[in-house]
Structure formats: C-alpha cells, structure tokens
Design an enzyme around this catalytic site. Structure first.
Site, PDB file in Angstrom:
ATOM      1  CE1 TYR A  22      82.788 111.537  89.163  1.00  0.00           C
ATOM      2  CE2 TYR A  22      83.874 109.869  90.510  1.00  0.00           C
ATOM      3  CZ  TYR A  22      82.780 110.677  90.250  1.00  0.00           C
ATOM      4  OH  TYR A  22      81.705 110.648  91.090  1.00  0.00           O
TER       5      TYR A  22
ATOM      6  CB  SER B 140      82.669 110.339  95.028  1.00  0.00           C
ATOM      7  OG  SER B 140      83.156 109.013  94.990  1.00  0.00           O
TER       8      SER B 140
END
Length: 239
Positions: free
Chosen positions: A164, A142
């Site tokens: 995360y 990401s």
C-alpha cells in the site's frame, strides 16, 4: 460560481470520498458519486440530495475499462465537460504486508486500483476536463507515501508495508508528471491524515469530514493556486 461546477469523486459512497462529495455539493457543485456497488452508490447520492446537494450516482469501477468509458459517456452526454476530478478510490490490500511477504498478485491488485485506476480514469476524462474553464484534478494520497517522512528518524509510521505505501508513492510520482504535462490544469495530491474509516478498522483519530477538507480545498483552488504538490491541512507535505 457563475457556472455550476461539475465534479466526479471516485469511491464516494462512504468515508472520506462521501465527505468530499458532500463538501463539494455544499459549495454548489453538481457531484457525481462514483462507486462500484450500485445499491450503496444510490443510497449515498440520495442521502446527499436529502441534505441539499445536487448529487447523482455514477456506476464506476476504476479497474474496468468499460465502466470508466460508461462514466465518461454519462458526463459527456449530460454536461459536455468535467471541472473537477477527485481520484479518491483506493484499497489497502492485505495490510500490512512486509516486502518479503508481498506477492505479485497482491501488488498488482493494489496497484490496479491505487495507481492504474487513477491513470485509467484521468486519461479517459481528459477530453471533458479540457473543456472546462478551470479544471482541477486531485489524487488521494497519504502521509505514508512520503519517502522523506519514511526515512526520517523522527517519524514512526509503525508497521512496515511493501504494498500500500509504495502504491501511494507511485501515485505521487504520477501526480507530478501529470502536473508537468497538463499545464492548463491544477493537479495535486492530498493527505487526509489518520482518518477513522474501515480502511483502518476505524482506529484513526480524524473524522472523514476533517479528512476531506484538503481534497475539497484543492478541488476548488483559484487560478493562482499550486499544482504538482502534495498537501495536507497544515500545508505542504514533503515528497
């Protein structure tokens, strides 16, 4: 393709993972649709087949050793090798979780899927990948993982998160080390962008099909392609 490419996409029953499987299938690959939920996995594989792809369901929980071993046995028995592994399965945990609010249990849960799960599946599949003439490993990362972007005054990712985001930064580091070790393979990370999925309550501005493009590209790299990098559709993403 002179010989059909054999691929496995984890977390492929929906969202970006499904579209990665669809894209690889459209290129002629035989694609294993990895999913924990048997009903959803079978439905996804059936939908892909109805659209012309050579797809099959692979029961796979990346956090479970026995499940991963069974997936290895399935590919080994049916094909004897694996050409493409896309480690797409991931969870967000309690998003966002500030570092001061993170708990060991919450962190372990996310890491078990996003990092340990990738290592578990990759290591188990390595003997089959080594039998491939052109093995490719793609790890779903990401833009949020990039420490360069995180610390840039010109970039605002919004929420502060201590679970995360760091899990994907950890995954980046693992990806680099795999690339250094597995010199006969292409091992890269990819950033799909802000994709509308249940990960973000469908607030993203990109479609899953668009988000899947970079993973498909990295999964089908030529022999002169890069390894040990992080990429999005526009090119290289800084670590």
């Amino acid at each position: 393709m002179s010989e059909q490419t054999i691929a496995l996409v984890t977390g492929a029953n929906k969202g970006i993972g499904y579209e990665i499987a669809a894209g690889l299938g459209a290129l002629g690959a035989s694609v294993g649709v990895g999913a924990r939920d048997a009903e959803r996995g079978e439905e996804a594989a059936a939908k892909l087949r109805a659209n012309g792809a050579d797809a099959f369901f692979v029961p796979l929980d990346v956090t479970d050793d026995e499940s991963v071993a069974a997936a290895v046995a399935l590919f080994g028995g049916r094909f004897g090798r694996l050409d493409v592994l896309v480690n797409n399965a991931g969870i967000a945990g309690a998003w966002p979780t500030a570092p001061s609010a993170a708990t060991p249990a919450g962190l372990r849960e996310v890491l078990d899927t996003n990092v340990i799960g990738v290592v578990r599946v990759t290591n188990a599949m390595l003997p089959l990948l080594r039998r491939s003439a052109r093995p490719r490993i793609v790890n779903q990362s990401s833009h949020l993982s990039s420490l360069t972007l995180q610390t840039s005054p010109d970039v605002d990712f919004g929420d502060i998160d201590g679970v995360y985001m760091p899990s994907k930064t950890f995954l980046n580091a693992v990806t680099v080390q795999y690339a250094k070790e597995l010199t006969g393979m292409k091992v890269n990370g990819c950033c799909p962008g802000y994709v509308a999925t249940d990960f973000n309550d469908f607030h993203g501005h990109e479609t899953p099909a668009n988000g899947a493009k970079i993973a498909i590209r990295l999964a089908t790299l030529g022999d002169d392609g890069p390894t040990g990098g992080l990429f999005d559709d526009a090119g290289t993403v800084p670590w």
